[in-house]
Design a protein around this motif. Structure first.
Motif, PDB file in Angstrom:
ATOM      1  N   VAL A 171       8.418  -0.571   5.523  1.00 47.59           N
ATOM      2  CA  VAL A 171       7.051  -1.658   4.154  1.00 47.59           C
ATOM      3  C   VAL A 171       5.893  -1.918   5.215  1.00 47.59           C
ATOM      4  N   GLU A 172       6.614  -2.990   6.351  1.00 51.14           N
ATOM      5  CA  GLU A 172       5.560  -2.917   7.314  1.00 51.14           C
ATOM      6  C   GLU A 172       4.554  -3.180   7.449  1.00 51.14           C
ATOM      7  N   ALA A 173       3.967  -1.805   7.235  1.00 55.51           N
ATOM      8  CA  ALA A 173       3.291  -0.778   7.749  1.00 55.51           C
ATOM      9  C   ALA A 173       2.314  -0.361   7.226  1.00 55.51           C
ATOM     10  N   GLU A 174       2.618  -0.826   5.956  1.00 53.25           N
ATOM     11  CA  GLU A 174       1.556  -1.069   4.798  1.00 53.25           C
ATOM     12  C   GLU A 174       0.890  -2.239   4.436  1.00 53.25           C
ATOM     13  N   ALA A 175       1.863  -3.579   5.265  1.00 50.17           N
ATOM     14  CA  ALA A 175       1.425  -4.612   4.475  1.00 50.17           C
ATOM     15  C   ALA A 175       0.055  -4.852   4.658  1.00 50.17           C
ATOM     16  N   GLY A 176      -0.820  -5.397   4.019  1.00 50.38           N
ATOM     17  CA  GLY A 176      -2.336  -5.539   3.971  1.00 50.38           C
ATOM     18  C   GLY A 176      -2.030  -7.208   3.828  1.00 50.38           C
ATOM     19  N   GLU A 177      -2.910  -7.834   3.416  1.00 54.42           N
ATOM     20  CA  GLU A 177      -3.841  -8.900   2.574  1.00 54.42           C
ATOM     21  C   GLU A 177      -2.660 -10.079   1.876  1.00 54.42           C
ATOM     22  N   GLY A 178      -2.190  -8.971   0.832  1.00 56.17           N
ATOM     23  CA  GLY A 178      -0.863  -9.780   0.157  1.00 56.17           C
ATOM     24  C   GLY A 178       0.393 -10.396   0.566  1.00 56.17           C
TER      25      GLY A 178
END
Length: 346
Positions: free
Chosen positions: A256-263
């Motif tokens: 999940v963290e690998a997909e994290a953006g600004e949101g």
């Protein structure tokens, strides 16, 4: 253990906000200005008359935010709390906002059951994502709290034309203001820095007790997600829900963290629900029945769920306390969710 501070209760919270509590948990909090004893006494009298009990700070008070340093010239008498959990944080400090936003649609006074009866007079309800600026202005606030919000510049500029506004801290955009920072900033703005430190210390003790009781949480990966009518999602580091479980020793799902953006979350497609897999999967329904998660065939096929290492919140109060993550809701959430996590990991 009660919903929030078991040794305090409502009267205790009132007393907490009238003492001078020297707890240096976070180091010195910035508050500028000074006053003599007679001025302090007069300020206390005015504060108590307006629902603000206690006076550990000096005015003018200065609070650092993403938008610069905000100066609160004198003890606020009419506070409007707009950010997620800002009203509960003010209430924990003995201050009753005249207006507040109800982010989780609690109804009533706009706060969870852990904050029940802390208002003497119900506040005016203000919109959340799009604040009703005219309604806010009509309340004639002398302080606006928007500490946990989007961090939008236009929103801040509009609010600050109405009254001094304490917006998000640096790095606090998209509701990524942690409960400790939120408590610190609100306490500073209200001139109650010492009381804020005490609340933080009390809450830290609760987390410490939970981690000691459950050392098995340490190092375990966890996915904290939700499902709504719009689809599936998972929360990322720096948000309330993930902050909560990380303080218990868990590590947020690295996929999940690998997909994290600004949101504050990432979208998870139905064909990719295995992205949720971790040592423990925790899901909350938003605007749907919990069974829409627990009975979903694709969800039940996720390895952790198949093994029984899954928690789906089916009680609104538990899900809301977990999501609110304030110094008032955390004790309630710990009491409710920690046993569920422990049972699922057995």
């Amino acid at each position: 253990m009660s919903a929030h501070f078991p040794s305090l209760g409502r009267r205790g919270l009132r007393r907490l906000a009238t003492g001078t509590l020297a707890v240096a948990l976070l180091g010195a909090l910035s508050a500028c200005g000074s006053s003599d004893d007679s001025a302090d006494s007069a300020g206390d009298a005015t504060a108590k008359a307006s629902g603000v009990s206690g006076a550990s700070g000096a005015f003018p008070a200065k609070v650092d935010t993403k938008f610069g340093t905000v100066t609160v010239e004198s003890r606020p008498k009419r506070v409007v709390a707009l950010g997620w959990g800002d009203a509960e944080t003010a209430l924990a400090l003995g201050v009753q906002p005249v207006g507040q936003s109800d982010w989780l649609a609690f109804g009533g006074d706009g706060v969870g059951p852990w904050a029940k009866d802390l208002y003497d007079k119900s506040p005016e309800k203000i919109g959340t994502l799009e604040p009703e600026y005219e309604k806010i202005a009509a309340l004639k606030p002398d302080l606006i709290l928007d500490v946990k919000s989007s961090g939008d510049q236009t929103r801040y500029d509009t609010l600050s034309k109405i009254a001094p506004t304490v917006g998000v801290p640096e790095g606090g955009d998209q509701y990524k203001t942690g409960w400790k920072k939120q408590t610190t900033m609100v306490a500073q703005a209200l001139g109650l820095a010492d009381e804020g430190e005490e609340l933080i210390a009390e809450t830290e003790k609760k987390f410490t007790a939970a981690t000691k009781e459950h050392p098995e949480f340490k190092g375990k990966t966890i996915t904290v997600g939700s499902r709504s009518s719009a689809g599936w999602g998972a929360y990322v580091h720096g948000t309330d829900r993930v902050d909560f479980v990380e303080q218990l020793g868990f590590e947020n799902n690295p996929v999940v963290e690998a997909e994290a953006g600004e949101g504050f979350s990432v979208t998870v497609s139905e064909e990719n629900l295995n992205m949720l897999d971790a040592d423990l999967v925790v899901m909350a329904p938003i605007g749907i029945e919990a069974s829409k998660i627990s009975d979903d065939k694709l969800y039940r096929a996720v390895p952790a769920v198949k093994d029984g290492r899954s928690v789906v919140f089916d009680a609104a109060n538990i899900s809301q306390a977990f999501a609110t993550n304030t110094v008032l809701s955390i004790g309630y959430a710990l009491d409710e969710v920690v046993p569920l996590f422990a049972e699922a990991l057995k």
